[in-house]
Design an enzyme around this catalytic site. Structure first.
Site, PDB file in Angstrom:
ATOM      1  N   TYR A   1     -17.072  17.331 -15.155  1.00 22.80           N
ATOM      2  CA  TYR A   1     -17.553  15.962 -15.072  1.00 22.80           C
ATOM      3  C   TYR A   1     -18.551  15.808 -13.922  1.00 22.80           C
ATOM      4  O   TYR A   1     -18.306  16.282 -12.801  1.00 22.80           O
ATOM      5  CB  TYR A   1     -16.359  15.028 -14.880  1.00 22.80           C
ATOM      6  CG  TYR A   1     -16.724  13.604 -14.557  1.00 22.80           C
ATOM      7  CD1 TYR A   1     -17.628  12.891 -15.336  1.00 22.80           C
ATOM      8  CD2 TYR A   1     -16.163  12.962 -13.455  1.00 22.80           C
ATOM      9  CE1 TYR A   1     -17.964  11.589 -15.035  1.00 22.80           C
ATOM     10  CE2 TYR A   1     -16.493  11.658 -13.146  1.00 22.80           C
ATOM     11  CZ  TYR A   1     -17.398  10.980 -13.939  1.00 22.80           C
ATOM     12  OH  TYR A   1     -17.728   9.685 -13.631  1.00 22.80           O
TER      13      TYR A   1
ATOM     14  N   ASP B   1      -7.431  19.274 -14.185  1.00 19.69           N
ATOM     15  CA  ASP B   1      -7.767  17.938 -14.675  1.00 19.69           C
ATOM     16  C   ASP B   1      -7.385  17.894 -16.151  1.00 19.69           C
ATOM     17  O   ASP B   1      -8.000  18.569 -16.981  1.00 19.69           O
ATOM     18  CB  ASP B   1      -9.259  17.672 -14.489  1.00 19.69           C
ATOM     19  CG  ASP B   1      -9.661  16.245 -14.848  1.00 19.69           C
ATOM     20  OD1 ASP B   1      -9.062  15.679 -15.781  1.00 19.69           O
ATOM     21  OD2 ASP B   1     -10.579  15.695 -14.216  1.00 19.69           O
TER      22      ASP B   1
ATOM     23  N   ARG C   1       0.831  -1.208   0.000  1.00 20.42           N
ATOM     24  CA  ARG C   1       0.000   0.000   0.000  1.00 20.42           C
ATOM     25  C   ARG C   1       0.863   1.255   0.000  1.00 20.42           C
ATOM     26  O   ARG C   1       0.553   2.245  -0.650  1.00 20.42           O
ATOM     27  CB  ARG C   1      -0.924   0.004   1.223  1.00 20.42           C
ATOM     28  CG  ARG C   1      -1.625   1.345   1.446  1.00 20.42           C
ATOM     29  CD  ARG C   1      -2.732   1.276   2.491  1.00 20.42           C
ATOM     30  NE  ARG C   1      -2.334   0.583   3.694  1.00 20.42           N
ATOM     31  CZ  ARG C   1      -1.606   1.141   4.691  1.00 20.42           C
ATOM     32  NH1 ARG C   1      -1.156   2.367   4.580  1.00 20.42           N
ATOM     33  NH2 ARG C   1      -1.328   0.434   5.770  1.00 20.42           N
TER      34      ARG C   1
ATOM     35  N   LYS D   1      -8.928   6.540 -18.728  1.00 19.32           N
ATOM     36  CA  LYS D   1      -9.268   7.069 -20.030  1.00 19.32           C
ATOM     37  C   LYS D   1      -8.086   6.965 -21.005  1.00 19.32           C
ATOM     38  O   LYS D   1      -7.658   5.877 -21.352  1.00 19.32           O
ATOM     39  CB  LYS D   1      -9.776   8.497 -19.882  1.00 19.32           C
ATOM     40  CG  LYS D   1     -10.848   8.672 -18.791  1.00 19.32           C
ATOM     41  CD  LYS D   1     -12.045   7.746 -18.970  1.00 19.32           C
ATOM     42  CE  LYS D   1     -13.231   8.110 -18.087  1.00 19.32           C
ATOM     43  NZ  LYS D   1     -12.979   7.972 -16.636  1.00 19.32           N
TER      44      LYS D   1
END
Length: 370
Positions: A100, A172, A48, A197
């Site tokens: 978004y 973004d 992690r 994406k």
């Protein structure tokens, strides 16, 4: 030696295993690592916190975006949420009013539960951004181009405003990728990607990315990433490394296809308007009639009616019921996300095949209405 971006992409993840000379980056599945002794570490203790496969990805992300540090997350929204952990109750963020729907949903939830404040502004107008700032403003959060209206913001102008007020600029960059735009070189402090994406590009991996400038932000994001633990698996990291190698080629083809299709759509009588910033593989368009929308979507065969974007396959999305459904209708319509709007993620298929399908459907709609 300094290399061009395309060369850096092709070499992503290479030469990371000197013991074997493996060309393909190894997938390190181990979650735990042996300590040589008390207070001693190989640099890896628990997956992690750090994983060799993820490290290779994060180093590549920082390099491509010209940042100082990269951080991989389990999704784009996990990346956004991690960045918002930099702020506290009472802090205000100036945000692109067209963005978004998932980001809007998260912002709304945090506003209700944590006391963060979000002020929505047309960030394509620097003066509007400047006027919106208050003493509580701590950051400006923009999409450029915006989703789904494809509005571009002058990042350098907004960066100048942010610097003059000693606040952060967060961009973004999902739609343009570092191939077309590198916000940190334009003055941004933090860049976010839904790596699902374009960076992933094959609709087979869910991931997010954050790239930061400066040591202070890197240290904060390191703590946040480790504390939250929303990191991608080693396999997902490997898939992203693999995909980055062809990012430049994919974006080049997607862009050339999108430019041709935007021109075609603009000239078709079934189309009311086309929203395309002139570059990239994303565009939106409005049909002349709302009742045509379900017919158009049902007749798609080559192009997929699906959410998401940036993959090698072409997708068309209906923001009203999909990506932006959580935004109130009045707010959607105010900014221009009407029920006739469709968002088009153009893939790498042969452009003539894509145009033929669109023409067949659109011609049919016009013919049936005459």
């Amino acid at each position: 030696m300094s290399y061009q971006l395309e060369t850096q992409l092709a070499q992503t993840g290479n030469r990371k295993d000197p013991a074997t000379g493996a060309v393909s980056l190894p997938i390190h599945l181990s979650t735990a690592y042996i300590h040589p002794g008390i207070g001693q570490s190989t640099g890896y203790d628990y997956s992690r916190t750090a994983n060799p496969t993820r490290t290779a990805l994060e180093e590549a992300l920082a390099l491509l975006e010209r940042g100082d540090s990269g951080f991989a997350f389990s999704s784009g929204m996990a990346a956004v949420h991690a960045v918002l952990q930099l702020f506290k109750s009472g802090d205000e963020l100036i945000v692109s009013e067209d963005l978004y729907g998932g980001s809007y949903r998260l912002f709304h939830q945090l506003e209700e539960r944590t006391g963060l404040n979000f002020k929505y502004v047309d960030t394509t107008l620097p003066n509007s951004v400047e006027k919106a700032l208050t003493t509580n403003s701590k950051a400006i959060f923009i999409e450029s181009p915006t989703n789904p209206l494809m509005k571009e913001t002058d990042i350098e102008a907004i960066a100048h405003i942010a610097k003059s007020h000693n606040i952060l600029l967060i961009v973004d960059n999902t739609f343009y990728t570092p191939i077309l735009q590198q916000p940190i070189t334009l003055g941004a402090d933090i860049v976010i990607h839904s790596a699902t994406k374009y960076l992933g590009g094959h609709n087979d991996v869910l991931a997010g990315a954050v790239i930061t400038k400066g040591q202070a932000l890197a240290e904060q994001l390191t703590t946040i990433q480790n504390s939250i633990g929303a990191v991608p698996s080693p396999l997902d990291c490997w898939l992203l490394v693999r995909s980055l190698k062809t990012l430049g080629l994919r974006v080049e083809r997607q862009q050339s296809n999108a430019q041709a299709l935007a021109a075609f759509l603009q000239a078709h009588p079934a189309i009311d308007s086309v929203l395309y910033p002139g570059q990239g593989g994303m565009l939106s368009f409005r049909l002349q009639r709302e009742e045509w929308v379900p017919l158009f979507l049902e007749r798609l065969e080559l192009i997929a009616f699906a959410e998401s974007l940036g993959g090698v396959e072409s997708f068309i999305t209906y923001p009203t019921t999909q990506t932006h459904a959580d935004i109130p209708v009045a707010e959607r319509e105010r900014v221009g996300i009407c029920a006739r709007l469709l968002r088009f993620s153009v893939g790498i298929e042969h452009v003539q095949d894509l145009q033929n399908e669109l023409q067949s459907i659109l011609d049919g709609l016009v013919g049936e209405d005459s």
